[in-house]
Design a protein around this motif. Structure first.
Motif, PDB file in Angstrom:
ATOM      1  N   PRO A 141      -9.074  -3.232  -1.028  1.00 43.60           N
ATOM      2  CA  PRO A 141      -9.672  -4.563  -0.837  1.00 43.60           C
ATOM      3  C   PRO A 141      -8.731  -5.562  -0.182  1.00 43.60           C
ATOM      4  CG  PRO A 141      -9.221  -4.119  -3.164  1.00 43.60           C
ATOM      5  CD  PRO A 141      -9.054  -2.828  -2.445  1.00 43.60           C
ATOM      6  N   ASP A 142      -7.441  -5.416  -0.394  1.00 42.30           N
ATOM      7  CA  ASP A 142      -6.472  -6.349   0.188  1.00 42.30           C
ATOM      8  C   ASP A 142      -5.636  -5.707   1.277  1.00 42.30           C
ATOM      9  OD1 ASP A 142      -7.208  -8.393  -1.667  1.00 42.30           O
ATOM     10  OD2 ASP A 142      -6.035  -7.353  -3.196  1.00 42.30           O
ATOM     11  N   GLY A 143      -6.081  -4.557   1.795  1.00 45.09           N
ATOM     12  CA  GLY A 143      -5.273  -3.838   2.763  1.00 45.09           C
ATOM     13  C   GLY A 143      -4.231  -2.981   2.056  1.00 45.09           C
ATOM     14  N   ILE A 144      -3.250  -2.527   2.800  1.00 43.95           N
ATOM     15  CA  ILE A 144      -2.182  -1.693   2.247  1.00 43.95           C
ATOM     16  C   ILE A 144      -0.879  -2.487   2.297  1.00 43.95           C
ATOM     17  CG2 ILE A 144      -0.876   0.450   2.507  1.00 43.95           C
ATOM     18  CD1 ILE A 144      -3.305   1.687   3.837  1.00 43.95           C
ATOM     19  N   ILE A 145      -0.253  -2.643   1.160  1.00 43.67           N
ATOM     20  CA  ILE A 145       1.002  -3.390   1.126  1.00 43.67           C
ATOM     21  C   ILE A 145       2.120  -2.532   1.725  1.00 43.67           C
ATOM     22  CG2 ILE A 145       0.302  -4.649  -0.944  1.00 43.67           C
ATOM     23  CD1 ILE A 145       2.331  -2.883  -2.496  1.00 43.67           C
ATOM     24  N   ALA A 146       3.184  -3.172   2.170  1.00 41.27           N
ATOM     25  CA  ALA A 146       4.330  -2.449   2.720  1.00 41.27           C
ATOM     26  C   ALA A 146       5.098  -1.778   1.594  1.00 41.27           C
ATOM     27  CB  ALA A 146       5.221  -3.410   3.489  1.00 41.27           C
ATOM     28  N   HIS A 147       5.252  -0.471   1.688  1.00 40.73           N
ATOM     29  CA  HIS A 147       5.990   0.274   0.670  1.00 40.73           C
ATOM     30  C   HIS A 147       7.393   0.639   1.136  1.00 40.73           C
ATOM     31  CE1 HIS A 147       1.800   0.886  -0.602  1.00 40.73           C
ATOM     32  NE2 HIS A 147       2.274   1.138  -1.801  1.00 40.73           N
ATOM     33  N   GLY A 148       7.619   0.649   2.448  1.00 39.88           N
ATOM     34  CA  GLY A 148       8.903   1.084   2.968  1.00 39.88           C
ATOM     35  C   GLY A 148       8.940   2.587   3.160  1.00 39.88           C
ATOM     36  N   ALA A 149       9.818   3.044   4.053  1.00 38.38           N
ATOM     37  CA  ALA A 149       9.896   4.469   4.367  1.00 38.38           C
ATOM     38  C   ALA A 149      10.362   5.288   3.167  1.00 38.38           C
ATOM     39  CB  ALA A 149      10.831   4.690   5.551  1.00 38.38           C
ATOM     40  N   ASP A 150      11.306   4.754   2.385  1.00 43.66           N
ATOM     41  CA  ASP A 150      11.836   5.527   1.256  1.00 43.66           C
ATOM     42  C   ASP A 150      10.770   5.836   0.213  1.00 43.66           C
ATOM     43  OD1 ASP A 150      14.501   5.810   2.105  1.00 43.66           O
ATOM     44  OD2 ASP A 150      14.978   3.787   1.445  1.00 43.66           O
ATOM     45  N   ALA A 151       9.931   4.871  -0.091  1.00 45.39           N
ATOM     46  CA  ALA A 151       8.889   5.099  -1.099  1.00 45.39           C
ATOM     47  C   ALA A 151       7.922   6.179  -0.630  1.00 45.39           C
ATOM     48  CB  ALA A 151       8.138   3.798  -1.380  1.00 45.39           C
ATOM     49  N   LEU A 152       7.554   6.153   0.655  1.00 45.06           N
ATOM     50  CA  LEU A 152       6.669   7.185   1.185  1.00 45.06           C
ATOM     51  C   LEU A 152       7.356   8.544   1.140  1.00 45.06           C
ATOM     52  CD1 LEU A 152       4.110   8.187   2.575  1.00 45.06           C
ATOM     53  CD2 LEU A 152       5.135   7.520   4.768  1.00 45.06           C
ATOM     54  N   ARG A 153       8.601   8.584   1.539  1.00 44.52           N
ATOM     55  CA  ARG A 153       9.339   9.853   1.545  1.00 44.52           C
ATOM     56  C   ARG A 153       9.463  10.442   0.136  1.00 44.52           C
ATOM     57  NH1 ARG A 153      13.374  10.594   6.016  1.00 44.52           N
ATOM     58  NH2 ARG A 153      14.595  11.653   4.407  1.00 44.52           N
ATOM     59  N   PHE A 154       9.760   9.617  -0.852  1.00 45.84           N
ATOM     60  CA  PHE A 154       9.895  10.126  -2.216  1.00 45.84           C
ATOM     61  C   PHE A 154       8.544  10.605  -2.737  1.00 45.84           C
ATOM     62  CE2 PHE A 154      11.126  10.482  -6.597  1.00 45.84           C
ATOM     63  CZ  PHE A 154      12.488  10.742  -6.545  1.00 45.84           C
ATOM     64  N   THR A 155       7.485   9.897  -2.365  1.00 50.17           N
ATOM     65  CA  THR A 155       6.137  10.332  -2.745  1.00 50.17           C
ATOM     66  C   THR A 155       5.854  11.713  -2.187  1.00 50.17           C
ATOM     67  OG1 THR A 155       5.382   8.036  -2.705  1.00 50.17           O
ATOM     68  CG2 THR A 155       3.689   9.745  -2.669  1.00 50.17           C
ATOM     69  N   ILE A 156       6.164  11.911  -0.921  1.00 51.77           N
ATOM     70  CA  ILE A 156       5.927  13.206  -0.273  1.00 51.77           C
ATOM     71  C   ILE A 156       6.705  14.307  -0.972  1.00 51.77           C
ATOM     72  CG2 ILE A 156       6.483  14.488   1.827  1.00 51.77           C
ATOM     73  CD1 ILE A 156       5.585  11.935   3.382  1.00 51.77           C
ATOM     74  N   ALA A 157       7.977  14.054  -1.254  1.00 53.56           N
ATOM     75  CA  ALA A 157       8.781  15.070  -1.941  1.00 53.56           C
ATOM     76  C   ALA A 157       8.192  15.404  -3.305  1.00 53.56           C
ATOM     77  CB  ALA A 157      10.222  14.587  -2.083  1.00 53.56           C
ATOM     78  N   ALA A 158       7.760  14.384  -4.035  1.00 54.30           N
ATOM     79  CA  ALA A 158       7.210  14.600  -5.380  1.00 54.30           C
ATOM     80  C   ALA A 158       5.910  15.400  -5.328  1.00 54.30           C
ATOM     81  CB  ALA A 158       6.977  13.259  -6.068  1.00 54.30           C
ATOM     82  N   LEU A 159       5.176  15.303  -4.219  1.00 57.96           N
ATOM     83  CA  LEU A 159       3.902  16.005  -4.086  1.00 57.96           C
ATOM     84  C   LEU A 159       4.047  17.408  -3.505  1.00 57.96           C
ATOM     85  CD1 LEU A 159       1.696  13.098  -2.657  1.00 57.96           C
ATOM     86  CD2 LEU A 159       1.603  14.040  -4.973  1.00 57.96           C
ATOM     87  N   ALA A 160       5.253  17.753  -3.048  1.00 64.01           N
ATOM     88  CA  ALA A 160       5.449  18.992  -2.291  1.00 64.01           C
ATOM     89  C   ALA A 160       5.542  20.205  -3.210  1.00 64.01           C
ATOM     90  CB  ALA A 160       6.690  18.879  -1.415  1.00 64.01           C
ATOM     91  N   THR A 161       4.428  20.536  -3.822  1.00 64.37           N
ATOM     92  CA  THR A 161       4.354  21.764  -4.617  1.00 64.37           C
ATOM     93  C   THR A 161       4.174  22.947  -3.679  1.00 64.37           C
ATOM     94  OG1 THR A 161       1.955  21.704  -4.818  1.00 64.37           O
ATOM     95  CG2 THR A 161       3.215  20.455  -6.445  1.00 64.37           C
ATOM     96  N   HIS A 162       4.095  24.125  -4.238  1.00 67.91           N
ATOM     97  CA  HIS A 162       3.876  25.318  -3.428  1.00 67.91           C
ATOM     98  C   HIS A 162       2.396  25.681  -3.344  1.00 67.91           C
ATOM     99  CE1 HIS A 162       8.237  27.094  -3.389  1.00 67.91           C
ATOM    100  NE2 HIS A 162       8.135  25.922  -2.811  1.00 67.91           N
ATOM    101  N   GLY A 163       1.520  24.700  -3.550  1.00 71.95           N
ATOM    102  CA  GLY A 163       0.089  24.952  -3.455  1.00 71.95           C
ATOM    103  C   GLY A 163      -0.427  24.785  -2.039  1.00 71.95           C
ATOM    104  N   ARG A 164      -1.695  25.122  -1.834  1.00 73.44           N
ATOM    105  CA  ARG A 164      -2.297  25.045  -0.502  1.00 73.44           C
ATOM    106  C   ARG A 164      -2.708  23.621  -0.147  1.00 73.44           C
ATOM    107  NH1 ARG A 164      -4.560  29.926   1.734  1.00 73.44           N
ATOM    108  NH2 ARG A 164      -6.139  28.663   2.747  1.00 73.44           N
ATOM    109  N   ASP A 165      -3.167  22.863  -1.137  1.00 73.98           N
ATOM    110  CA  ASP A 165      -3.661  21.512  -0.873  1.00 73.98           C
ATOM    111  C   ASP A 165      -2.842  20.494  -1.642  1.00 73.98           C
ATOM    112  OD1 ASP A 165      -5.743  22.400   0.766  1.00 73.98           O
ATOM    113  OD2 ASP A 165      -7.021  22.802  -0.958  1.00 73.98           O
ATOM    114  N   ILE A 166      -2.589  19.358  -1.003  1.00 69.96           N
ATOM    115  CA  ILE A 166      -1.776  18.306  -1.598  1.00 69.96           C
ATOM    116  C   ILE A 166      -2.554  17.000  -1.522  1.00 69.96           C
ATOM    117  CG2 ILE A 166       0.345  16.976  -1.353  1.00 69.96           C
ATOM    118  CD1 ILE A 166       1.451  19.676  -0.057  1.00 69.96           C
TER     119      ILE A 166
END
Length: 922
Positions: A580-605
């Motif tokens: 509703p308010d758009g997407i706030i700025a999270h910064g590159a580090d927050a996105l990168r850490f999110t990606i690492a935390a989601l990087a399981t060995h499954g087919r879908d993330i």
């Protein structure tokens, strides 16, 4: 570095830090240590950074930064792909939008290619600029474009060599054909979409007049190209008809009845039409039975001259309408019924793809595939996770020859020349083609107008980027040093189209493997598990997550250029509901850490924006912890390894050693999710929460040596923690490290040149301190829980009575009295004799030790009893209501409603038990 800002604001330093890194040359190979190479799967030059790119590139960057810190000679080879079809479409669309009347065809081949190069020069590096924003630490000076002279030389060399070896040939085969682009396309560029259609049953009369056979088809327009009808050889209903002929309706041809076990006897009537030139399965049947192959279509899917004259020139779907009408008039359209079918559509044009019989260039795959499978089966190349070898094996054992030609202008032109008689001559250039074939100088030749498909050049990526086949370029770019690469990080969806072909091509041309490990990532989906696509309007741009975007701009981005403009209102509504308010700025580090935390060995993330918000908070937590450390070590400078004086110091150093060992294990196993989890827990829970809290008694105490030692350990552990985190979150760790490092006498320019922490770096005999501090943490947690339940203000001093316990408990209480008193605001600590009477008190248990907090003076006992009695009565009533509802439910009540009420009953029961327990204490 300037003074650390009071709040975490990634926009204020991320871009500046990256520019400084790149300018200083920190991303270039060092030339020292063991080589460690990663290949970037080259994104399309037409493209922009999407979540799939961001996901894989974050993991690659973490690996590169980690190995760079471990002293490896790291090369991250990057570049972009010329993307033949996509680029032609973009440039053609730009020409139309320009409104100058220029089109691809009006410009001609040379003029159009000139426009493509102009466009590439203006906007072709967009994705590389975006990759920098993500933090990609690659050697940009070595960035390669697949149409650059060096890789183009490799393409020509590879084609000629394979042709000389008999592995490349030209022939007429069935291919996927896009009637809008008028070119063959690969399987990867075809999307199978379930759509509503029809199944038409048509009566084919037997030629001898003895009856009819009814066939069913979803594409009646192709019946004009039928060359047989087919039954199962064991189908007793039709055994007597095998070998007879039927009259093909609407034509003057007769076609045979054949038997083949491809037929499904249970589908329809058990009789199917065979159109070898317009169906991949029928094509194989046609080869087995030596059937004629009649191509019905022009390149733009109109009916050609192989059909009866009255249908010629009709679009395929107009022809369908005419044919169905005529069949009905003849009384041989037996049935029309609705039918779900899988429709092949081109991913670029969304047009229905036609199986099309045409002359193309092919690579023989049997020998190459056998060797490619052997290299994986013998362990030379390993898949991570290992189960992907099964997918790879299945494809390699069932491989078909590879169509490598495309009817485009943008791409690597096929190095083949034809004379007017149609004879073909292959060479690295026309002069070589003439010389190899002793052709007369006056013989007119014209070069093949086709280009090679993009995957042909991409398969050479592991060694064409290292200078092959030019020996001087190979020496300059480190061919022998950097091939094979350490690991390929890519999605499972291109195992066949790129991964397998790199293995086969690299082995064939260099005798080496392209990479040692293949880490197959899952595919990024939205929070609901849906595939991200522009048509669904659920695409997330990683740069929007990094830098933020308003809701108006987000809606515009998601609804502009839709294949189906009518979907725009639905997409806008869903977008405004989600953001509703758009997407706030999270910064590159927050996105990168999110990606690492989601990087399981499954087919879908599943990507959840809430996770990104949480990891932005994590970066903020790290920032504030660093500010605490810097404020409490102002004016202090230390060198060397701390010699800890307090148990808290010994405990955190032991935990630091353990997490350092764990991090290395997770890197080695490509378990980025476990890596993120262990680093998060150590940073947030153990360092930021517990250790900072446990340092306060020493920092505020009277023992100057304890305080000084604690300051040293604070800085030392924080610096090591920043190094542990740097591969995942490089920006914030660099910014903080610049303030911390000078206080430890560290003079390196960047954290990325510091060694990655190892367990040996923090070795010490701290086992006792670990167990003691864990006991202390249990005491603190237990007493804080009591204070919370009693609503005791944080600043109020309370007495603590102790009963039971053992010798270790008494020894620990003596040692930690000051810490407990400071952390828990204790008025006094008093041991009670076992079995003695105790005053009304709130209790907690830690091992064998009973903790009592007297209630007198802390709460108004009468008022608190009255409040609890009232609350107990209310919750008892709610519990009774819930139980009554469940008793009255019948089988007609939806299961979800019943389950919801059961959950409520459990919750009311738990609340009631807790309230009664509190009441009992009073």
């Amino acid at each position: 570095m300037t003074q650390l800002a009071s709040s975490y604001d990634p926009k204020s330093f991320e871009t500046a830090l990256y520019d400084a890194w790149e300018k200083a040359g920190h991303f270039k190979p060092s030339g020292k240590g063991e080589p460690y190479t990663i290949l970037l799967p080259p994104p399309n030059v037409t493209g922009t950074l999407h979540m799939g790119h961001a996901f894989q590139q974050t993991l690659m960057d973490a690996l590169v930064r980690y190995h760079r810190m471990r002293g490896y000679d790291t090369l991250w080879q990057v570049g972009t792909d010329h993307a033949g079809i996509a680029t032609e479409m973009v440039v053609s669309r730009n020409l139309a939008l320009a409104g100058q009347g220029e089109t691809r065809d009006s410009l001609g081949r040379d003029g159009f290619i000139e426009k493509v190069w102009e466009w590439k020069a203006q906007s072709g590096d967009t994705i590389e600029r975006q990759m920098r924003r993500l933090g990609t630490s690659s050697d940009w000076s070595r960035s390669t474009f697949t149409m650059d002279p060096q890789p183009s030389e490799a393409v020509i060399e590879a084609f000629v060599r394979w042709h000389e070896q008999g592995l490349i040939y030209r022939g007429q085969r069935l291919v996927n054909w896009d009637p809008v682009l008028k070119t063959a396309i690969s399987d990867l560029e075809v999307e199978s979409v379930e759509e509503d259609g029809f199944l038409w049953s048509i009566s084919y009369p037997l030629a001898d007049g003895s009856g009819t056979l009814t066939v069913a088809t979803t594409r009646p327009e192709t019946m004009l190209g039928d060359t047989a009808v087919m039954v199962h050889p064991d189908d007793e209903r039709y055994a007597h008809l095998i070998g007879k002929k039927v009259k093909l309706p609407l034509t003057d041809r007769e076609i045979p009845v054949i038997a083949d076990d491809y037929v499904d006897r249970e589908f329809g009537t058990g009789v199917v039409k065979v159109t070898p030139a317009h169906d991949f399965n029928d094509y194989q049947v046609g080869l087995r039975h030596n059937l004629p192959m009649i191509n019905l279509f022009t390149p733009d899917a109109a009916i050609n001259d192989n059909a009866p004259e009255k249908y010629r020139g009709l679009d395929r779907y107009d022809a369908r309408k005419v044919i169905l009408a005529e069949l009905e008039d003849l009384g041989i359209l037996v049935e029309t019924k609705a039918h779900k079918l899988q429709v092949p559509r081109g991913d670029r044009t969304q047009q229905v793809i036609e199986p099309y019989l045409t002359d193309q260039w092919f690579v023989k795959m049997d020998v190459l595939a056998k060797r490619g499978l052997e290299l994986v089966e013998n362990g030379s190349i390993q898949f991570v996770p290992a189960n992907w070898i099964n997918t790879y094996r299945h494809w390699m054992e069932n491989i078909q020859d590879w169509c490598i030609s495309r009817q485009l202008w943008w791409g690597h032109r096929i190095p083949a020349w034809f004379d007017d008689a149609g004879n073909c001559y292959v060479g690295r250039d026309e002069a070589e083609a003439r010389a190899k074939n002793n052709l007369a100088a006056d013989l007119a030749l014209h070069q093949d107008s086709d280009v090679l498909e993009t995957w042909f050049s991409s398969q050479l990526w592991p060694f064409s980027t290292l200078g092959w086949p030019n020996e001087q370029a190979m020496a300059e770019r480190g061919f022998e040093r950097y091939l094979p690469s350490a690991v390929l990080v890519t999605g499972f969806d291109i195992i066949f189209f790129w991964v397998a072909r790199m293995i086969m091509a690299t082995d064939s041309f260099t005798g080496k493997i392209p990479f040692k490990d293949i880490y197959m990532t899952g595919l990024i989906r939205d929070a609901q598990g849906q595939k991200m696509s522009k048509s669904k309007g659920n695409v997330l741009d990683p740069l929007d997550i990094i830098d933020g975007i308003s809701i108006e701009d987000l809606v515009a981005k998601r609804t502009t250029g839709l294949m189906k403009p009518k979907d725009a209102p639905k997409i806008e509504k869903a977008t405004r509901r989600e953001f509703p308010d758009g997407i706030i700025a999270h910064g590159a580090d927050a996105l990168r850490f999110t990606i690492a935390a989601l990087a399981t060995h499954g087919r879908d993330i599943k990507f959840d924006m809430n996770r990104a918000e949480g990891y932005k908070n994590f970066c903020n937590k790290l920032w504030n912890a660093s500010r605490f450390t810097l404020m409490n070590t102002e004016g202090s400078t230390f060198t060397g390894v701390p010699q800890p004086r307090t148990d808290a110091e010994r405990w955190i150093l032991a935990r630091l050693a353990a997490v350092s060992a764990e991090a290395q294990t997770h890197f080695a196993n490509y378990r980025f999710d476990l890596l993120a989890q262990c680093l998060y827990e150590f940073a947030w829970n153990e360092f930021c929460d517990w250790f900072l809290e446990l340092t306060k008694p020493a920092l505020n105490g009277a023992d100057a040596e304890d305080a000084n030692s604690t300051r040293h350990t604070l800085l030392y552990v924080l610096e090591a923690l920043l190094r542990l985190l740097h591969p995942l979150i490089p920006f914030v760790t660099e910014q903080l490290w610049g303030q911390v490092a000078p206080r430890l006498g560290i003079t390196d320019d960047t954290i990325s040149q510091r060694p990655y922490p190892t367990a040996e770096e923090f070795a010490g005999d701290f086992a006792r301190a670990e167990s003691d501090v864990e006991w202390l943490k249990s005491m603190v947690n237990a007493l804080r829980r009591v204070r919370s339940e009693l609503n005791v203000p944080p600043s109020k001093l309370v007495p603590l009575l102790l009963q039971g316990g053992n010798d270790d408990d008494r020894a620990r209480m003596t040692r930690f009295t000051a810490s407990l008193s400071f952390l828990l605001k204790l008025e006094r600590i008093e041991w009670l004799a076992n079995g003695s009477d105790t005053p009304p008190a709130a209790t907690a248990i830690v091992g064998d030790l009973t903790l009592l907090v007297p209630l007198e003076g802390l709460v108004d006992l009468g008022a608190e009893r009255a409040r609890l009695d009232k609350e107990i009565a209310r919750v008892e009533s709610e519990k009774e209501k819930s139980g009554t509802k469940l008793a009255k439910f019948t089988d007609k009540v939806p299961a979800a409603v019943v389950e919801q009420e059961r959950v409520r009953l459990v919750e009311w029961t738990a609340q009631l038990d807790g309230l009664r327990s509190q009441r009992a204490k009073l």
